[in-house]
Design a protein around this motif. Structure first.
Motif, mmCIF file in Angstrom:
data_model
loop_
_atom_site.group_PDB
_atom_site.id
_atom_site.type_symbol
_atom_site.label_atom_id
_atom_site.label_comp_id
_atom_site.label_asym_id
_atom_site.label_seq_id
_atom_site.Cartn_x
_atom_site.Cartn_y
_atom_site.Cartn_z
ATOM 1 N N UNK A 1 31.613 46.455 53.939
ATOM 2 C CA UNK A 1 31.201 45.043 53.903
ATOM 3 C C UNK A 1 30.178 44.738 52.814
ATOM 4 N N UNK A 2 29.291 45.687 52.535
ATOM 5 C CA UNK A 2 28.292 45.485 51.478
ATOM 6 C C UNK A 2 28.981 45.432 50.116
ATOM 7 N N UNK A 3 29.957 46.309 49.915
ATOM 8 C CA UNK A 3 30.699 46.295 48.654
ATOM 9 C C UNK A 3 31.461 44.985 48.485
ATOM 10 N N UNK A 4 32.091 44.519 49.547
ATOM 11 C CA UNK A 4 32.819 43.246 49.490
ATOM 12 C C UNK A 4 31.856 42.103 49.179
ATOM 13 N N UNK A 5 30.690 42.100 49.837
ATOM 14 C CA UNK A 5 29.689 41.070 49.572
ATOM 15 C C UNK A 5 29.236 41.088 48.120
ATOM 16 N N UNK A 6 28.964 42.274 47.562
ATOM 17 C CA UNK A 6 28.530 42.373 46.165
ATOM 18 C C UNK A 6 29.616 41.883 45.207
ATOM 19 N N UNK A 7 30.870 42.187 45.502
ATOM 20 C CA UNK A 7 31.957 41.727 44.649
ATOM 21 C C UNK A 7 32.061 40.204 44.694
ATOM 22 N N UNK A 8 31.981 39.626 45.896
ATOM 23 C CA UNK A 8 32.057 38.170 46.036
ATOM 24 C C UNK A 8 30.863 37.502 45.346
ATOM 25 N N UNK A 9 29.659 38.053 45.536
ATOM 26 C CA UNK A 9 28.461 37.456 44.932
ATOM 27 C C UNK A 9 28.526 37.528 43.407
ATOM 28 N N UNK A 10 28.959 38.659 42.874
ATOM 29 C CA UNK A 10 29.077 38.789 41.422
ATOM 30 C C UNK A 10 30.141 37.847 40.873
ATOM 31 N N UNK A 11 31.263 37.745 41.582
ATOM 32 C CA UNK A 11 32.314 36.830 41.160
ATOM 33 C C UNK A 11 31.864 35.383 41.199
ATOM 34 N N UNK A 12 31.103 35.016 42.243
ATOM 35 C CA UNK A 12 30.595 33.642 42.336
ATOM 36 C C UNK A 12 29.624 33.336 41.197
ATOM 37 N N UNK A 13 28.716 34.280 40.916
ATOM 38 C CA UNK A 13 27.750 34.054 39.834
ATOM 39 C C UNK A 13 28.456 33.934 38.488
ATOM 40 N N UNK A 14 29.384 34.831 38.218
ATOM 41 C CA UNK A 14 30.100 34.780 36.941
ATOM 42 C C UNK A 14 30.956 33.517 36.851
ATOM 43 N N UNK A 15 31.611 33.155 37.955
ATOM 44 C CA UNK A 15 32.429 31.943 37.959
ATOM 45 C C UNK A 15 31.607 30.688 37.743
ATOM 46 N N UNK A 16 30.449 30.602 38.379
ATOM 47 C CA UNK A 16 29.575 29.446 38.211
ATOM 48 C C UNK A 16 29.104 29.319 36.761
ATOM 49 N N UNK A 17 28.719 30.438 36.162
ATOM 50 C CA UNK A 17 28.287 30.399 34.762
ATOM 51 C C UNK A 17 29.441 30.022 33.838
ATOM 52 N N UNK A 18 30.632 30.544 34.117
ATOM 53 C CA UNK A 18 31.790 30.230 33.272
ATOM 54 C C UNK A 18 32.167 28.756 33.386
ATOM 55 N N UNK A 19 32.164 28.200 34.597
ATOM 56 C CA UNK A 19 32.495 26.786 34.783
ATOM 57 C C UNK A 19 31.460 25.908 34.084
ATOM 58 N N UNK A 20 30.193 26.260 34.205
ATOM 59 C CA UNK A 20 29.146 25.502 33.515
ATOM 60 C C UNK A 20 29.286 25.568 32.009
ATOM 61 N N UNK A 21 29.658 26.725 31.484
ATOM 62 C CA UNK A 21 29.810 26.886 30.033
ATOM 63 C C UNK A 21 30.982 26.051 29.522
ATOM 64 N N UNK A 22 32.057 25.956 30.329
ATOM 65 C CA UNK A 22 33.234 25.208 29.912
ATOM 66 C C UNK A 22 33.014 23.702 30.039
ATOM 67 N N UNK A 23 32.377 23.251 31.113
ATOM 68 C CA UNK A 23 32.287 21.824 31.408
ATOM 69 C C UNK A 23 31.102 21.093 30.782
ATOM 70 N N UNK A 24 30.037 21.810 30.461
ATOM 71 C CA UNK A 24 28.861 21.091 29.959
ATOM 72 C C UNK A 24 29.087 20.588 28.542
ATOM 73 N N UNK A 25 28.465 19.461 28.214
ATOM 74 C CA UNK A 25 28.606 18.958 26.842
ATOM 75 C C UNK A 25 27.753 19.780 25.875
#
Length: 124
Positions: free
Chosen positions: A12-36
Motif C-alpha cells: 500500500x505504501x508503494x501504491x501511495x507513492x506511485x499515485x502521489x508522484x503521478x499526481x504531482x507530475x501530472x499537476x505540473x505538466x497540466x500547469x505547464x501546458x495550460x498557463x499563458x
C-alpha cells in the motif's frame, strides 16, 4: 526462499507513492501546458520590493546578521521553556523553583556575554 522480495505490508505504501508522484507530475505538466506564457522585460526582471535592482542579488550578507538571528532563536526557544514551568508551578514545588532560577541566571549570563562581545550591535 519467498517468491517475491517485496513484503506485502509495504505494497500500500508503494501504491501511495506511485499515485502521489503521478499526481504531482501530472499537476505540473497540466500547469505547464495550460498557463499563458507571455514573457517581457519587466516580467523577467528581479523583484526587490518594487525598486529596481541596484546590485547583484547573490551578494553575501555579513556574518553579523546570522549571529543576531541565531541569538534571537536561542533566547526565544529558551524563553519557551518558562511557560510549562509557570503552568505547573503549583505541582512541582520549591526544587523546580530553584532549578528555574539557575536556568534564568545561566540565560542571563549568556545574554551579558553576548552583549559584552558586541554580538547584539547591529552596526560596528
Amino acid at each position: 526462499m519467498p517468491e517475491t522480495f517485496l513484503p506485502e505490508s509495504y505494497l500500500p505504501i508503494l501504491i501511495f507513492l506511485i499515485i502521489a508522484t503521478g499526481f504531482a507530475a501530472g499537476t505540473l505538466a497540466v500547469g505547464w501546458v495550460l498557463r499563458p506564457s507571455r514573457p517581457y522585460a519587466e516580467k523577467r526582471s528581479p523583484y526587490e520590493s518594487g525598486n529596481p535592482p541596484f546590485s547583484d542579488a547573490r551578494q553575501p550578507f555579513p556574518v553579523r546578521y546570522y549571529i543576531i538571528a541565531m541569538l534571537f532563536v536561542i533566547f526565544d526557544i529558551e524563553a519557551v521553556f518558562l511557560y510549562p514551568w509557570a503552568v505547573a508551578y503549583n505541582k512541582i514545588g520549591l526544587y523546580a523553583l530553584i532549578e528555574m532560577i539557575i536556568f534564568i541566571i545561566i540565560l542571563f549570563a549568556g545574554y551579558i556575554y553576548a552583549w559584552g562581545k558586541g554580538a547584539l550591535e547591529w552596526e560596528s
